[in-house]
Motif scaffolding. Structure first.
Motif, PDB file in Angstrom:
ATOM      1  N   GLN A 222       0.853  -1.200   0.000  1.00 34.61           N
ATOM      2  CA  GLN A 222       0.000   0.000   0.000  1.00 34.61           C
ATOM      3  C   GLN A 222       0.885   1.245   0.000  1.00 34.61           C
ATOM      4  OE1 GLN A 222      -2.108  -0.675   3.661  1.00 34.61           O
ATOM      5  NE2 GLN A 222      -3.014  -2.564   2.931  1.00 34.61           N
ATOM      6  N   GLU A 223       0.247   2.426  -0.035  1.00 35.67           N
ATOM      7  CA  GLU A 223       0.995   3.684   0.018  1.00 35.67           C
ATOM      8  C   GLU A 223       0.252   4.677   0.900  1.00 35.67           C
ATOM      9  OE1 GLU A 223       1.031   5.002  -4.084  1.00 35.67           O
ATOM     10  OE2 GLU A 223      -0.975   5.893  -3.883  1.00 35.67           O
ATOM     11  N   ILE A 224       0.957   5.747   1.279  1.00 33.64           N
ATOM     12  CA  ILE A 224       0.245   6.868   1.917  1.00 33.64           C
ATOM     13  C   ILE A 224      -0.150   7.774   0.754  1.00 33.64           C
ATOM     14  CG2 ILE A 224       0.288   8.637   3.694  1.00 33.64           C
ATOM     15  CD1 ILE A 224       2.882   7.498   4.783  1.00 33.64           C
ATOM     16  N   PRO A 225      -1.452   7.952   0.497  1.00 40.25           N
ATOM     17  CA  PRO A 225      -1.816   8.697  -0.710  1.00 40.25           C
ATOM     18  C   PRO A 225      -1.541  10.193  -0.612  1.00 40.25           C
ATOM     19  CG  PRO A 225      -3.783   7.963   0.489  1.00 40.25           C
ATOM     20  CD  PRO A 225      -2.601   7.435   1.252  1.00 40.25           C
ATOM     21  N   ALA A 226      -1.374  10.830  -1.762  1.00 43.36           N
ATOM     22  CA  ALA A 226      -1.259  12.291  -1.807  1.00 43.36           C
ATOM     23  C   ALA A 226      -2.509  12.878  -1.174  1.00 43.36           C
ATOM     24  CB  ALA A 226      -1.139  12.752  -3.253  1.00 43.36           C
ATOM     25  N   GLY A 227      -2.328  13.937  -0.396  1.00 41.08           N
ATOM     26  CA  GLY A 227      -3.468  14.600   0.253  1.00 41.08           C
ATOM     27  C   GLY A 227      -3.777  14.043   1.626  1.00 41.08           C
ATOM     28  N   ALA A 228      -3.222  12.881   1.954  1.00 42.49           N
ATOM     29  CA  ALA A 228      -3.504  12.297   3.276  1.00 42.49           C
ATOM     30  C   ALA A 228      -2.839  13.129   4.359  1.00 42.49           C
ATOM     31  CB  ALA A 228      -2.972  10.868   3.342  1.00 42.49           C
ATOM     32  N   MET A 229      -3.492  13.163   5.533  1.00 43.40           N
ATOM     33  CA  MET A 229      -2.787  13.739   6.675  1.00 43.40           C
ATOM     34  C   MET A 229      -2.192  12.588   7.485  1.00 43.40           C
ATOM     35  SD  MET A 229      -5.575  15.178   9.335  1.00 43.40           S
ATOM     36  CE  MET A 229      -6.851  14.169  10.043  1.00 43.40           C
ATOM     37  N   VAL A 230      -1.056  12.875   8.082  1.00 44.14           N
ATOM     38  CA  VAL A 230      -0.388  11.843   8.878  1.00 44.14           C
ATOM     39  C   VAL A 230      -0.074  12.408  10.251  1.00 44.14           C
ATOM     40  CG1 VAL A 230       1.575  10.284   9.059  1.00 44.14           C
ATOM     41  CG2 VAL A 230       0.662  10.846   6.799  1.00 44.14           C
ATOM     42  N   LEU A 231      -0.628  11.773  11.277  1.00 43.31           N
ATOM     43  CA  LEU A 231      -0.299  12.138  12.655  1.00 43.31           C
ATOM     44  C   LEU A 231       1.003  11.409  12.993  1.00 43.31           C
ATOM     45  CD1 LEU A 231      -3.346  12.885  12.447  1.00 43.31           C
ATOM     46  CD2 LEU A 231      -3.613  12.013  14.766  1.00 43.31           C
ATOM     47  N   SER A 232       2.037  12.196  13.297  1.00 40.92           N
ATOM     48  CA  SER A 232       3.366  11.567  13.432  1.00 40.92           C
ATOM     49  C   SER A 232       3.606  10.978  14.820  1.00 40.92           C
ATOM     50  CB  SER A 232       4.462  12.559  13.047  1.00 40.92           C
ATOM     51  OG  SER A 232       4.395  13.716  13.842  1.00 40.92           O
ATOM     52  N   GLY A 233       2.652  11.164  15.736  1.00 40.69           N
ATOM     53  CA  GLY A 233       2.800  10.511  17.043  1.00 40.69           C
ATOM     54  C   GLY A 233       2.912  11.537  18.163  1.00 40.69           C
ATOM     55  N   GLY A 234       2.482  11.141  19.336  1.00 38.70           N
ATOM     56  CA  GLY A 234       2.492  12.049  20.490  1.00 38.70           C
ATOM     57  C   GLY A 234       3.908  12.507  20.812  1.00 38.70           C
ATOM     58  N   VAL A 235       4.056  13.807  20.988  1.00 36.65           N
ATOM     59  CA  VAL A 235       5.377  14.363  21.331  1.00 36.65           C
ATOM     60  C   VAL A 235       5.676  14.106  22.808  1.00 36.65           C
ATOM     61  CG1 VAL A 235       6.717  16.515  21.432  1.00 36.65           C
ATOM     62  CG2 VAL A 235       5.124  16.127  19.536  1.00 36.65           C
ATOM     63  N   THR A 236       4.615  14.008  23.619  1.00 38.11           N
ATOM     64  CA  THR A 236       4.773  13.775  25.061  1.00 38.11           C
ATOM     65  C   THR A 236       3.892  12.583  25.447  1.00 38.11           C
ATOM     66  OG1 THR A 236       2.855  15.108  25.693  1.00 38.11           O
ATOM     67  CG2 THR A 236       4.937  16.284  25.406  1.00 38.11           C
ATOM     68  N   GLU A 237       3.935  12.240  26.707  1.00 37.28           N
ATOM     69  CA  GLU A 237       2.978  11.245  27.204  1.00 37.28           C
ATOM     70  C   GLU A 237       1.561  11.810  27.057  1.00 37.28           C
ATOM     71  OE1 GLU A 237       3.871   9.707  31.087  1.00 37.28           O
ATOM     72  OE2 GLU A 237       6.008   9.633  30.597  1.00 37.28           O
ATOM     73  N   ALA A 238       0.590  10.919  26.960  1.00 40.91           N
ATOM     74  CA  ALA A 238      -0.802  11.359  26.812  1.00 40.91           C
ATOM     75  C   ALA A 238      -1.359  11.740  28.194  1.00 40.91           C
ATOM     76  CB  ALA A 238      -1.626  10.226  26.204  1.00 40.91           C
ATOM     77  N   VAL A 239      -2.276  12.711  28.189  1.00 40.66           N
ATOM     78  CA  VAL A 239      -2.847  13.243  29.429  1.00 40.66           C
ATOM     79  C   VAL A 239      -4.339  12.876  29.494  1.00 40.66           C
ATOM     80  CG1 VAL A 239      -3.408  15.426  30.600  1.00 40.66           C
ATOM     81  CG2 VAL A 239      -1.187  15.135  29.475  1.00 40.66           C
ATOM     82  N   ALA A 240      -4.757  12.327  30.624  1.00 38.31           N
ATOM     83  CA  ALA A 240      -6.170  11.928  30.781  1.00 38.31           C
ATOM     84  C   ALA A 240      -7.065  13.167  30.863  1.00 38.31           C
ATOM     85  CB  ALA A 240      -6.325  11.084  32.036  1.00 38.31           C
ATOM     86  N   VAL A 241      -8.259  13.044  30.283  1.00 38.22           N
ATOM     87  CA  VAL A 241      -9.212  14.160  30.316  1.00 38.22           C
ATOM     88  C   VAL A 241     -10.570  13.662  30.803  1.00 38.22           C
ATOM     89  CG1 VAL A 241      -8.217  15.724  28.590  1.00 38.22           C
ATOM     90  CG2 VAL A 241      -9.593  13.782  27.830  1.00 38.22           C
TER      91      VAL A 241
END
Ligand code: 0L1
Ligand code: MG
Length: 262
Positions: A222-241
């Motif tokens: 497969q490929e990442i298509p043109a126009g797709a957005m890509v979340l590159s990953g949390g920069v920090t630990e995740a925070v509960a809400v």
């Protein structure tokens, strides 16, 4: 692969129902300890197929567990990959209904939007930067479907890497207008700083996560298509809400993005 088609379909239906009904479950490897990585991604692919068949659109892909902090927290050395949905995409400043989620957490992300498709093998930071149209600040809301966060990485992959909601900011920048490694990230909950980081926390450079995703999908034809957005990953630990919480994220050069849990 260790699981047959019927078992993969049954597990995908179960995990997707848990997501859609905001209901938790035991981790699936409890009943299927023999499950391998191909099975885990096959279950995720089946969840995606079910959604597409109902008309859901998939505006983008995500890399997860890409920050050194989160890898340490999970005791893993490799990222995982999933997808984001149209119904999970929330406008900047928008409201997220807490009763549609189980035990959400929020994490700051650097989001890439591609102008050219990317397909591994052989993708590297340079390929990603050349293929990127612009980057934006983003928040990912993760919501593992596993009870009390008792999971392992294969169960997480099958559960579409806990993907639930995402919010992207409106300021777009080309990759040469920002320093993706040193850009500072400050996340506030109800006006208090709850997480701080810099782009380099994501595998040394967030484009590395996108290259790994391109190599991952390339290995699966497969490929990442043109126009797709890509979340590159949390920069920090995740925070509960919880209900009533407001989240505001500032990313150097990329402005702010926020959401409220109602
Ligand atoms: O986006 C991610 O980093 C995936 C996290 C999966 C594990 C979790 O739910 O904490
Ligand atoms: Mg994430």
């Amino acid at each position: 692969m260790k699981l047959d088609k019927a078992t993969i379909e049954k597990l995908a239906e179960h995990l997707e129902n848990c997501e859609l009904e905001a209901r938790d479950t035991l981790k699936i490897t409890d009943e299927h300890p023999e499950m391998d990585w191909d099975d885990a991604y096959a279950i995720q692919d089946e969840i995606r197929r079910r959604k597409l068949a109902r008309g859901t659109r998939i505006p983008g892909l995500k890399a997860g567990l890409t920050s050194f902090a989160k890898m340490k927290q999970m005791g893993v050395e490799t990222p995982c990959f999933g997808f984001v949905t149209d119904y999970g995409s929330v406008p900047d400043g928008g409201e997220i209904r807490i009763d549609e989620l189980i035990h959400p957490k929020v994490e700051p992300e650097i989001v890439f939007v591609l102008k050219h498709a990317l397909k591994g093998p052989g993708c590297h930071i340079g390929s990603v930067l050349a293929a990127t149209d612009f980057v934006m600040a983003g928040l990912e809301v993760i919501d593992s479907r596993y009870r009390d966060f008792k999971f392992d990485l294969k169960s997480v992959v099958a559960d579409n890497t806990s993907a639930a909601r995402c919010v992207v900011g409106s300021r777009i920048r080309s990759v040469d207008a920002v320093d993706l490694r040193s850009m500072g990230v400050v996340m506030e909950k109800n006006g208090e700083i709850v997480a701080l980081g810099a782009g380099a926390a994501v595998l040394g450079h967030p484009a590395t996560a996108v290259a790994m995703l391109a190599n991952h999908v390339g290995a699966r034809g497969q490929e990442i298509p043109a126009g797709a957005m890509v979340l590159s990953g949390g920069v920090t630990e995740a925070v509960a809400v919880a209900r009533g919480d407001s989240i505001n994220l500032r990313v150097q050069g990329l402005g702010t993005v926020g959401c409220k849990f109602v």
